[in-house]
Design a protein around this motif. Structure first.
Motif, PDB file in Angstrom:
ATOM      1  N   GLU A 296      -2.397 -18.142   9.432  1.00 27.57           N
ATOM      2  CA  GLU A 296      -3.312 -18.402  10.546  1.00 27.57           C
ATOM      3  C   GLU A 296      -4.325 -17.277  10.690  1.00 27.57           C
ATOM      4  N   MET A 297      -3.861 -16.034  10.596  1.00 25.83           N
ATOM      5  CA  MET A 297      -4.732 -14.871  10.769  1.00 25.83           C
ATOM      6  C   MET A 297      -5.837 -14.831   9.710  1.00 25.83           C
ATOM      7  N   ILE A 298      -5.465 -14.978   8.442  1.00 24.74           N
ATOM      8  CA  ILE A 298      -6.441 -14.889   7.358  1.00 24.74           C
ATOM      9  C   ILE A 298      -7.426 -16.050   7.430  1.00 24.74           C
ATOM     10  N   GLU A 299      -6.933 -17.238   7.735  1.00 30.58           N
ATOM     11  CA  GLU A 299      -7.812 -18.399   7.840  1.00 30.58           C
ATOM     12  C   GLU A 299      -8.829 -18.198   8.966  1.00 30.58           C
ATOM     13  N   LEU A 414       1.511 -10.802   0.103  1.00 29.17           N
ATOM     14  CA  LEU A 414       0.463 -11.783  -0.126  1.00 29.17           C
ATOM     15  C   LEU A 414      -0.448 -11.272  -1.231  1.00 29.17           C
ATOM     16  N   MET A 415      -0.564 -12.048  -2.310  1.00 33.26           N
ATOM     17  CA  MET A 415      -1.445 -11.712  -3.419  1.00 33.26           C
ATOM     18  C   MET A 415      -2.725 -12.534  -3.320  1.00 33.26           C
ATOM     19  N   VAL A 416      -3.855 -11.852  -3.471  1.00 31.89           N
ATOM     20  CA  VAL A 416      -5.157 -12.514  -3.471  1.00 31.89           C
ATOM     21  C   VAL A 416      -6.021 -11.879  -4.556  1.00 31.89           C
ATOM     22  N   ASN A 417      -6.607 -12.707  -5.404  1.00 35.69           N
ATOM     23  CA  ASN A 417      -7.495 -12.220  -6.467  1.00 35.69           C
ATOM     24  C   ASN A 417      -6.819 -11.148  -7.325  1.00 35.69           C
ATOM     25  N   GLY A 418      -5.521 -11.342  -7.556  1.00 39.52           N
ATOM     26  CA  GLY A 418      -4.769 -10.429  -8.412  1.00 39.52           C
ATOM     27  C   GLY A 418      -4.379  -9.118  -7.771  1.00 39.52           C
ATOM     28  N   LYS A 419      -4.521  -9.003  -6.433  1.00 35.53           N
ATOM     29  CA  LYS A 419      -4.189  -7.763  -5.734  1.00 35.53           C
ATOM     30  C   LYS A 419      -3.314  -8.049  -4.525  1.00 35.53           C
ATOM     31  N   GLU A 420      -2.452  -7.084  -4.185  1.00 37.96           N
ATOM     32  CA  GLU A 420      -1.658  -7.202  -2.958  1.00 37.96           C
ATOM     33  C   GLU A 420      -2.558  -7.016  -1.747  1.00 37.96           C
ATOM     34  N   LEU A 421      -2.424  -7.903  -0.770  1.00 31.52           N
ATOM     35  CA  LEU A 421      -3.208  -7.793   0.454  1.00 31.52           C
ATOM     36  C   LEU A 421      -2.348  -7.384   1.642  1.00 31.52           C
ATOM     37  N   CYS A 422      -1.138  -7.939   1.743  1.00 33.24           N
ATOM     38  CA  CYS A 422      -0.278  -7.532   2.856  1.00 33.24           C
ATOM     39  C   CYS A 422       1.181  -7.576   2.436  1.00 33.24           C
ATOM     40  N   ASN A 423       2.021  -6.920   3.232  1.00 33.56           N
ATOM     41  CA  ASN A 423       3.437  -6.742   2.930  1.00 33.56           C
ATOM     42  C   ASN A 423       4.218  -6.988   4.216  1.00 33.56           C
ATOM     43  N   ALA A 424       5.317  -7.749   4.151  1.00 34.85           N
ATOM     44  CA  ALA A 424       6.032  -8.112   5.380  1.00 34.85           C
ATOM     45  C   ALA A 424       7.515  -8.295   5.109  1.00 34.85           C
ATOM     46  N   GLY A 476      -3.711  -4.148   4.556  1.00 33.36           N
ATOM     47  CA  GLY A 476      -4.771  -3.172   4.289  1.00 33.36           C
ATOM     48  C   GLY A 476      -6.118  -3.710   4.736  1.00 33.36           C
ATOM     49  N   ILE A 477      -6.680  -3.107   5.779  1.00 35.41           N
ATOM     50  CA  ILE A 477      -7.951  -3.580   6.325  1.00 35.41           C
ATOM     51  C   ILE A 477      -9.079  -3.393   5.315  1.00 35.41           C
ATOM     52  N   ASP A 478      -9.070  -2.254   4.613  1.00 35.88           N
ATOM     53  CA  ASP A 478     -10.152  -1.993   3.662  1.00 35.88           C
ATOM     54  C   ASP A 478     -10.190  -3.063   2.562  1.00 35.88           C
ATOM     55  N   ARG A 479      -9.016  -3.408   2.065  1.00 37.19           N
ATOM     56  CA  ARG A 479      -8.979  -4.422   1.000  1.00 37.19           C
ATOM     57  C   ARG A 479      -9.354  -5.800   1.539  1.00 37.19           C
ATOM     58  N   LEU A 480      -8.923  -6.116   2.764  1.00 38.91           N
ATOM     59  CA  LEU A 480      -9.309  -7.390   3.369  1.00 38.91           C
ATOM     60  C   LEU A 480     -10.829  -7.468   3.515  1.00 38.91           C
ATOM     61  N   VAL A 481     -11.443  -6.373   3.957  1.00 39.99           N
ATOM     62  CA  VAL A 481     -12.896  -6.349   4.092  1.00 39.99           C
ATOM     63  C   VAL A 481     -13.564  -6.500   2.734  1.00 39.99           C
ATOM     64  N   MET A 482     -13.002  -5.868   1.699  1.00 39.55           N
ATOM     65  CA  MET A 482     -13.543  -6.027   0.344  1.00 39.55           C
ATOM     66  C   MET A 482     -13.583  -7.497  -0.048  1.00 39.55           C
ATOM     67  N   PHE A 483     -12.467  -8.197   0.177  1.00 45.16           N
ATOM     68  CA  PHE A 483     -12.417  -9.614  -0.169  1.00 45.16           C
ATOM     69  C   PHE A 483     -13.432 -10.422   0.635  1.00 45.16           C
ATOM     70  N   MET A 484     -13.468 -10.171   1.937  1.00 49.09           N
ATOM     71  CA  MET A 484     -14.275 -11.015   2.820  1.00 49.09           C
ATOM     72  C   MET A 484     -15.774 -10.740   2.715  1.00 49.09           C
ATOM     73  N   THR A 485     -16.155  -9.578   2.157  1.00 44.44           N
ATOM     74  CA  THR A 485     -17.580  -9.268   1.995  1.00 44.44           C
ATOM     75  C   THR A 485     -17.981  -9.201   0.520  1.00 44.44           C
ATOM     76  N   ASN A 486     -17.041  -9.582  -0.375  1.00 46.07           N
ATOM     77  CA  ASN A 486     -17.308  -9.635  -1.809  1.00 46.07           C
ATOM     78  C   ASN A 486     -17.774  -8.288  -2.360  1.00 46.07           C
ATOM     79  N   GLN A 487     -17.006  -7.257  -2.058  1.00 45.81           N
ATOM     80  CA  GLN A 487     -17.273  -5.919  -2.581  1.00 45.81           C
ATOM     81  C   GLN A 487     -16.171  -5.532  -3.558  1.00 45.81           C
TER      82      GLN A 487
END
Length: 568
Positions: A296-299, A414-424, A476-487
């Motif tokens: 829900e959060m990521i969506e 959670l894996m996205v684009n071949g990278k770990e995004l979150c851990n729970a 990881g907020i930095d990695r989430l921002v990377m994904f969401m802004t295509n950096q």
């Protein structure tokens, strides 16, 4: 080491600064400059009111200037965009004295200067919404020229792309690259969207210590400092998990924190020693509930930023629409290697690594060996959001044993684009089990694993008072921002990423500059010869030559004929 010498442009700007002061104009006034509009508000208000003119007062940086006799144009940039200024000599200088226009605006103002203007809005014959300037005030003189960047119809040309300059001088990047400002605005929007969701659920935002007596909550090498008054070592936190779980023990049923964490490890395009993490802990939940929560959060973040769940990340389009794929770690390894590692001991896992040509060392226990296998053979294959679940116990010293298999834990990443995004996890709340796992980590530390966890006896004591069943998650907020802004680089989503030390420019005296120029004509040269040629007194000579050798720009060498001087 470079020599800091002023460029021709910098010298001209300093001369302009001097002339402004001679005219009685303070180039750095202290008084408040109260504005009524920004560029975006001017344009939207003008268009929505059938282009009816109105008075405005705005401020910003002058980013363009076209001198045309008695009337000229300029371009003003503020945080929200740019707008054209129309400057007429007789409008800003209604009396006999035309100095403000003829000398100040035309000759002494430069691109990058910060100005304030009062006037009214109109549309030019060329169709551009502009401000007709009635009053102009210099608010800050720029004495260093900006890189030249062209912008037309909202498109940026010749943008500053040198990464070293952009990261080290972020202030310049933000001035000349509007897309950089947008990336950081989106970063704030991402965090605000997450915070809004957590608050809707009724969870409490908290703060926990950055300086900690024991660095816990993750397997990582910490930064160490010393507290003089207490005479004890302290560590910059590597995670805030153990403190947040103490708060769950204390009676809060949902807590979260956006925190700065620090790990004394390598730097690359996805890692910075200082980074931002959001961790959340919710009582009476498990990791299955947390998977739904993360979806829900990521969506929500994707929809808030893009109006769609589909986001361009590099060459791939990632769809963050719920639900995400789920697969256990052991099944993933079996799927990608053909090897079932379930139940294997440490020696057997080392054999698997050797067979798969994965480099390992003697300090690695079962957990790290399995992690290496997954990282090398599986992780990069998961482009679309995928939950990797049910990690082996040895990999998760803070995680609850799996309810159906005590060799596993109730954990997901959670894996996205071949990278770990979150851990729970479903959090471990058995104090006896927790102490045993800390002791296992101590054994790994004794084997030489400098990332093994410390034993935190106060946290164990907290668990002994009883912690309810809890699920926790860190992202990881930095990695989430990377994904969401295509950096592709973490440096692009951090205002001030860690950089290698900059080679400091040297301010040389006039005597030192003169000696450098003489050495450029002839080097090496006899020491007495260059001393005589310099014409310096003994005192000045000694000071100048010592300065150059101290800065590493020249060196004095003894040879068969005596002393010689040469450029370093």
């Amino acid at each position: 080491m470079s020599i800091r010498e002023l460029s021709e442009q910098e010298l001209i700007r300093r001369e302009s600064l001097k002339k402004l002061r001679e005219l009685g104009i303070d180039p750095y006034p202290a008084a408040e400059y109260s504005t009524t509009h920004d560029t975006q508000k001017i344009i939207s208000e003008f268009e929505s009111n059938n282009e009816t003119s109105f008075d405005v007062c705005i401020a910003g940086r002058m980013m363009g200037q076209r001198i045309m006799g008695k009337a000229s144009f300029a371009e003003l940039q503020d945080e929200n965009g740019r707008i054209q200024l129309y400057v007429n000599r007789d409008e800003i200088c209604p009396g006999e004295d035309k100095t403000l226009y003829n000398d100040v605006f035309k000759k002494l103002l430069d691109l990058g200067d910060i100005i304030g203007v009062k006037g009214f809005v109109f549309r030019t014959q060329m169709g551009e919404i502009s401000v007709h300037v009635k009053e102009l005030t210099l608010l800050s003189k720029s004495i260093r020229p900006l890189p030249v960047v062209k912008e037309k119809d909202g498109q940026t040309f010749d943008a500053v792309t040198d990464a070293e300059m952009r990261y080290r001088q972020r202030y310049v990047d933000l001035i000349v690259n509007p897309q950089s400002r947008e990336h950081f605005k989106k970063r704030t929007l991402i965090m605000n969207t997450m915070r809004q969701m957590f608050n809707e659920y009724g969870y409490l935002e908290v703060e926990t210590p950055i300086l900690q007596p024991i660095p816990g909550g993750a397997a990582a090498r910490p930064f160490i400092t010393h507290h003089n008054a207490l005479d004890i070592p302290l560590y910059l936190r590597i995670a805030n998990e153990l403190y947040l779980k103490r708060l769950i023990v204390g009676g809060y049923e949902g807590v979260y924190e956006f925190s700065k964490d620090f790990r004394n490890e390598g730097m690359d395009r996805t890692h910075n020693p200082e980074f931002t993490v959001m961790e959340i802990y919710v009582a009476y939940k498990d990791y299955n509930w947390m998977m739904n929560f993360v979806e829900e959060m990521i969506e929500r973040v994707a929809l808030e930023l893009h109006g769609s769940t589909k986001v361009q990340v590099g060459e791939n389009v990632i769809d963050f629409k719920r639900p995400f794929k789920r697969i256990s770690m052991l099944d993933s390894i079996k799927e990608h290697t053909g090897i079932d590692i379930a139940g294997m001991n440490e020696n057997q896992l080392r054999g698997v690594c050797k067979k798969l040509e994965i480099e390992v060392d003697d300090t690695m226990g079962k957990g790290k060996l399995i992690d290496e296998i997954f990282g090398e053979k599986c992780e990069s294959t998961y482009l679309q959001p995928t939950f990797i679940t049910d990690y082996p116990k040895e990999m998760s010293p803070l995680c609850k044993k799996h309810r159906d298999n005590p060799e596993l834990t109730e954990r997901f990443e959670l894996m996205v684009n071949g990278k770990e995004l979150c851990n729970a996890y479903s959090e471990l709340n058995d104090p006896i089990d927790q102490l045993e796992r800390f002791q296992e980590q101590l054994k790994l530390s004794e084997k030489g694993d400098d990332e093994a966890m410390f034993i935190d006896m106060d946290f164990v004591r907290a668990l002994e008072y009883g912690m309810p069943p809890t699920s926790g998650m860190g992202i990881g907020i930095d990695r989430l921002v990377m994904f969401m802004t295509n950096q592709s680089s973490i440096q692009d989503v951090l205002f001030f990423p860690q950089m290698k030390p900059e080679k400091k420019a040297i301010e040389l005296s006039e005597d030192e500059k003169m000696l450098i120029n003489l050495l450029k004509e002839k080097s090496p040269v006899d020491l007495n010869e260059i001393k005589e040629k310099s014409g310096l007194s003994n005192k000045k000579w000694d000071k100048a030559i010592k300065g150059l050798t101290k800065h590493g720009l020249a060196k004095v060498i003894k040879n068969d004929d005596g002393l010689i001087v040469q450029l370093a």
